[in-house]
Scaffold this active site. Structure first.
Site, PDB file in Angstrom:
ATOM      1  N   HIS A 149      -4.473   1.644   7.567  1.00 57.42           N
ATOM      2  CA  HIS A 149      -3.545   2.327   7.211  1.00 57.42           C
ATOM      3  C   HIS A 149      -3.354   2.737   6.647  1.00 57.42           C
ATOM      4  O   HIS A 149      -2.725   5.028   6.626  1.00 57.42           O
ATOM      5  CB  HIS A 149      -2.102   1.221   7.166  1.00 57.42           C
ATOM      6  CG  HIS A 149      -1.172   1.429   7.256  1.00 57.42           C
ATOM      7  ND1 HIS A 149      -0.055   0.757   8.220  1.00 57.42           N
ATOM      8  CD2 HIS A 149      -0.011   2.311   6.526  1.00 57.42           C
ATOM      9  CE1 HIS A 149       0.777   2.060   8.058  1.00 57.42           C
ATOM     10  NE2 HIS A 149       0.880   2.154   7.066  1.00 57.42           N
ATOM     11  N   GLU A 150      -3.505   3.517   5.264  1.00 55.47           N
ATOM     12  CA  GLU A 150      -2.859   4.100   4.267  1.00 55.47           C
ATOM     13  C   GLU A 150      -4.066   5.163   4.411  1.00 55.47           C
ATOM     14  O   GLU A 150      -3.446   5.957   4.185  1.00 55.47           O
ATOM     15  CB  GLU A 150      -3.741   2.791   2.657  1.00 55.47           C
ATOM     16  CG  GLU A 150      -1.992   1.964   2.254  1.00 55.47           C
ATOM     17  CD  GLU A 150      -0.962   2.369   2.806  1.00 55.47           C
ATOM     18  OE1 GLU A 150      -0.753   3.708   2.105  1.00 55.47           O
ATOM     19  OE2 GLU A 150      -0.206   1.595   3.029  1.00 55.47           O
TER      20      GLU A 150
ATOM     21  N   GLN B 269       2.891   9.704   0.988  1.00 54.87           N
ATOM     22  CA  GLN B 269       4.097   9.309   1.178  1.00 54.87           C
ATOM     23  C   GLN B 269       5.023   9.742   0.112  1.00 54.87           C
ATOM     24  O   GLN B 269       6.218   9.103  -0.132  1.00 54.87           O
ATOM     25  CB  GLN B 269       4.801   7.973   0.762  1.00 54.87           C
ATOM     26  CG  GLN B 269       3.612   7.275   2.888  1.00 54.87           C
ATOM     27  CD  GLN B 269       3.070   5.951   2.314  1.00 54.87           C
ATOM     28  OE1 GLN B 269       2.056   5.695   2.081  1.00 54.87           O
ATOM     29  NE2 GLN B 269       4.160   5.193   3.486  1.00 54.87           N
TER      30      GLN B 269
ATOM     31  N   CYS C 193       5.616   0.543   7.806  1.00 56.84           N
ATOM     32  CA  CYS C 193       5.105   1.419   6.743  1.00 56.84           C
ATOM     33  C   CYS C 193       6.822   1.680   5.558  1.00 56.84           C
ATOM     34  O   CYS C 193       8.029   2.002   6.458  1.00 56.84           O
ATOM     35  CB  CYS C 193       5.154   2.394   7.808  1.00 56.84           C
ATOM     36  SG  CYS C 193       4.590   3.937   6.833  1.00 56.84           S
ATOM     37  N   LEU C 194       6.335   1.982   4.844  1.00 57.67           N
ATOM     38  CA  LEU C 194       7.368   2.493   3.678  1.00 57.67           C
ATOM     39  C   LEU C 194       8.236   3.637   4.193  1.00 57.67           C
ATOM     40  O   LEU C 194       9.246   4.117   4.508  1.00 57.67           O
ATOM     41  CB  LEU C 194       6.862   2.607   1.957  1.00 57.67           C
ATOM     42  CG  LEU C 194       6.492   1.292   1.619  1.00 57.67           C
ATOM     43  CD1 LEU C 194       5.914   2.030   0.116  1.00 57.67           C
ATOM     44  CD2 LEU C 194       7.195   0.747   1.866  1.00 57.67           C
TER      45      LEU C 194
ATOM     46  N   HIS D 122      -2.921   7.693   6.435  1.00 57.12           N
ATOM     47  CA  HIS D 122      -2.167   8.211   5.893  1.00 57.12           C
ATOM     48  C   HIS D 122      -2.484  10.211   5.544  1.00 57.12           C
ATOM     49  O   HIS D 122      -1.739  10.968   5.211  1.00 57.12           O
ATOM     50  CB  HIS D 122      -1.607   7.991   4.371  1.00 57.12           C
ATOM     51  CG  HIS D 122       0.183   7.506   5.291  1.00 57.12           C
ATOM     52  ND1 HIS D 122       1.617   7.702   6.203  1.00 57.12           N
ATOM     53  CD2 HIS D 122      -0.320   5.781   5.464  1.00 57.12           C
ATOM     54  CE1 HIS D 122       1.819   6.903   5.757  1.00 57.12           C
ATOM     55  NE2 HIS D 122       1.906   5.597   5.608  1.00 57.12           N
TER      56      HIS D 122
ATOM     57  N   GLY E 164       0.907  -1.163  -0.566  1.00 54.22           N
ATOM     58  CA  GLY E 164       0.162  -0.590   0.220  1.00 54.22           C
ATOM     59  C   GLY E 164       0.888   1.521  -0.215  1.00 54.22           C
ATOM     60  O   GLY E 164       1.739   1.421   0.482  1.00 54.22           O
TER      61      GLY E 164
END
Length: 164
Positions: A132-133, A51, A90-91, A136, A46
């Site tokens: 989660h996404e 991000q 997370c990235l 953001h 995701g």
């Protein structure tokens, strides 16, 4: 298509609510393609526009071929049910993992790249990734919700011990 740099914490874009997409332009379509390339290149499942340093309400999720790719423009969760705790990463937070409580089941609305509206019900892992996404897009971080931190070297052991 290009692989974009991923914004890492404490970049202010990560804690700033994203702006609604008013029109699906060629730039938006290019961003969707670039976000996908970036997610895949970084072994993600995701990614959200903030991000990649874009203040836009856009998120992508693809956990496997079975669920397929969700390209979501202006997504919003309209219903949640149940609670479960599981591990997340997370990235934008390399090497940080922890347990987070999320809804078991969610219903969300979004528009795709063609401007078509969708309503999707998701449960379990897919619901977790969506939540989660979408956080953001609100400028919220999973690290603020971590119940138990897990060191990268302990992740595999934790998963083996806690997968039901």
């Amino acid at each position: 298509m290009a692989v974009l740099p991923i914004v890492k914490y404490p970049h202010p874009m990560l804690t700033t609510p994203a702006k609604e997409v008013m029109e699906i332009t060629d730039d938006i379509l290019e961003l969707l393609d670039d976000m996908y390339e970036t997610m895949v290149a970084n072994d993600g499942i995701g990614i959200a526009a903030p991000q990649v340093n874009q203040s836009l309400r856009i998120a992508l999720v693809e956990i496997d071929e079975e669920t397929g790719l969700f390209e979501m423009i202006n997504p919003q969760i309209i219903k949640t049910a149940g609670k479960t705790i599981d591990v997340e990463g997370c990235l934008s937070f390399p090497e940080i993992f922890g347990t987070v409580e999320r809804a078991d089941t969610i219903v969300l609305n979004y528009f795709d790249r063609n401007g078509d509206a969708y309503e999707v019900e998701a449960e379990d892992y897919l619901a977790r990734v969506f939540q989660h996404e979408l956080e953001h897009l609100e400028g919220k971080l999973f690290t603020d919700k971590i119940i138990q931190s897990i060191l990268p070297e302990d992740l595999e052991t934790y998963m083996e011990e806690n997968i039901k």
